[in-house]
Design a protein around this motif. Sequence first.
Motif, PDB file in Angstrom:
ATOM      1  N   ALA A  39       0.803  -1.136  -0.045  1.00  0.00           N
ATOM      2  CA  ALA A  39       0.174   0.060  -0.034  1.00  0.00           C
ATOM      3  C   ALA A  39       0.902   1.163   0.014  1.00  0.00           C
ATOM      4  CB  ALA A  39      -0.973   0.048   1.111  1.00  0.00           C
ATOM      5  N   ILE A  40       2.046   1.282   0.478  1.00  0.00           N
ATOM      6  CA  ILE A  40       2.972   2.155   0.650  1.00  0.00           C
ATOM      7  C   ILE A  40       3.551   2.335  -0.775  1.00  0.00           C
ATOM      8  CG2 ILE A  40       4.947   3.315   1.443  1.00  0.00           C
ATOM      9  CD1 ILE A  40       4.543   1.658   4.084  1.00  0.00           C
ATOM     10  N   GLN A  41       3.888   1.522  -1.367  1.00  0.00           N
ATOM     11  CA  GLN A  41       4.358   1.496  -2.690  1.00  0.00           C
ATOM     12  C   GLN A  41       3.325   1.866  -3.881  1.00  0.00           C
ATOM     13  OE1 GLN A  41       6.111  -2.667  -2.247  1.00  0.00           O
ATOM     14  NE2 GLN A  41       7.571  -1.863  -3.693  1.00  0.00           N
ATOM     15  N   ARG A  42       2.133   1.340  -3.695  1.00  0.00           N
ATOM     16  CA  ARG A  42       1.175   1.749  -4.710  1.00  0.00           C
ATOM     17  C   ARG A  42       0.071   2.649  -4.204  1.00  0.00           C
ATOM     18  NH1 ARG A  42       1.010  -1.535  -9.089  1.00  0.00           N
ATOM     19  NH2 ARG A  42      -0.850  -0.152  -9.697  1.00  0.00           N
ATOM     20  N   PRO A  43       0.060   3.821  -3.782  1.00  0.00           N
ATOM     21  CA  PRO A  43      -0.581   4.789  -3.314  1.00  0.00           C
ATOM     22  C   PRO A  43      -2.024   4.654  -4.201  1.00  0.00           C
ATOM     23  CG  PRO A  43       1.125   5.982  -4.255  1.00  0.00           C
ATOM     24  CD  PRO A  43       1.523   4.549  -4.256  1.00  0.00           C
ATOM     25  N   ASP A  44      -1.851   4.476  -5.285  1.00  0.00           N
ATOM     26  CA  ASP A  44      -2.801   4.412  -6.455  1.00  0.00           C
ATOM     27  C   ASP A  44      -3.982   3.221  -6.589  1.00  0.00           C
ATOM     28  OD1 ASP A  44      -0.658   3.041  -7.467  1.00  0.00           O
ATOM     29  OD2 ASP A  44      -1.553   2.709  -9.382  1.00  0.00           O
ATOM     30  N   VAL A  45      -3.518   2.444  -5.548  1.00  0.00           N
ATOM     31  CA  VAL A  45      -4.478   1.174  -5.671  1.00  0.00           C
ATOM     32  C   VAL A  45      -5.061   1.334  -4.302  1.00  0.00           C
ATOM     33  CG1 VAL A  45      -4.234  -1.601  -5.496  1.00  0.00           C
ATOM     34  CG2 VAL A  45      -2.770  -0.075  -6.904  1.00  0.00           C
ATOM     35  N   GLU A  46      -6.440   0.879  -4.080  1.00  0.00           N
ATOM     36  CA  GLU A  46      -7.217   0.592  -3.088  1.00  0.00           C
ATOM     37  C   GLU A  46      -6.742  -0.761  -2.311  1.00  0.00           C
ATOM     38  OE1 GLU A  46     -11.903   0.467  -1.335  1.00  0.00           O
ATOM     39  OE2 GLU A  46     -11.328   0.557  -3.507  1.00  0.00           O
TER      40      GLU A  46
END
Length: 220
Positions: free
Chosen positions: A94-101
């Motif tokens: 989630a840190i790496q991919r802030p664009d993903v829920e």
Amino acid sequence: MTDGEAQAVDSADDELGRSAGVREYFGDRYDIVAQYAERLREEGEVRGLIGPREVVRLWERHLLNSAAVAPYLGGARSVADIGSGAGLPGIVLAIQRPDVEFHLIEPMERRTVWLQEIVETLGLGNVQVKRGRAEEYHDALEVDIVTSRAVAALGKLARMSLPLVRPGGAMVVLKGRNVEREIEPARKVLRSFKTAEPEILEGRTVEGVEPTTILRITRR
């Protein structure tokens, strides 16, 4: 492991976490990952999230191991991490991919309390913490990817995970080197969900860190 050996491992792991390679790998998300690592180091053992032998190996055994999944999320817009525990791999991803829920699904209350604290502390607006077993969300949640780490043998894990995966989505899970042995006993379950052939993938992060074994199973 003696106290001296543990201190040496701890020092080496801390040095790895501060290295140029790790900083480059996480890029502008590094400071948030480092903050999460510090919280795990300070509270992980006392709160029953990770064992004492694992505290001194956070970056190599846990954070980078979890981060290796990120390239296999592809264009996913939603991810469920089941049995999220301390947030591995869910929080790291989630840190790496802030664009993903991200939906972190965890049955134990003390762990969901920890996860919610971490989400708020790190300002992860793309994360929802859900208390319960994965099976409780089978009719309530559908995502592009389901992740997990050290939750169950593949047959059981597939029954828990695949009902959450939309058609065309996949399980992308961290497994040990011997994962191939789990595939054949799980065939009947996989056929019932009409999956593609399981793929054993190699997750690499930074030079000198052992690759992670990742299993991807796509739901047709």
